[in-house]
Design a protein around this motif. Sequence first.
Motif: not given
Length: 172
Positions: A57-58, A61, A65, A135, A138, A140, A154, A157-158, A161
């Motif tokens: 997911d990183d 994302l 971004s 998205l 993923v 979030l 993660n 990176e979240k 984002f």
Amino acid sequence: VHNPVASALSSLLLNSYFPQGSRVSATDQLKRALTFMASTPDSAIAFFANVTHHLSDDAALKLASMLIKCLVSSVEIATQGESDDEERELRQPKRRKSSKAKHGGAAEASASNEALSASNTALMATIARVLQRLLESVDLASDEDGGDKENGQNSCEKAKFVSCFDSETQIY
């Protein structure tokens, strides 16, 4: 709904359109992704809808971004360009364009369509659709305690984002 064949093809194409690893820069990843989106939009949308089955997911994302920043930058540049054009028109008297100026810019215009520009609506729409698919794939909302499914990475990176939507970012 993800097709197993599309997922397998995405896995095979991963190094071509969204390469990973310490030797690959974010700029190269973005260039390859944008080139793919510009050349074959439908294939790119299908590819990026399945990419999270093969990446963290990183990584997804991070791409999201970068794509959001591209969209925002394109609009800001276009907006700035429009206000610069208006100022120039006010300062300069109107002149008739020569036929060379009218017709000679065709090659230049087609080259600019390939560029990342807010006026390239087909590419902007493809980027938006890719973002939507990324998205959707993923999660979030998960791991709000800072943990990742596998390695606890993660949350960083979240946070990056989410910072794309801070108060200084204006989406037009």
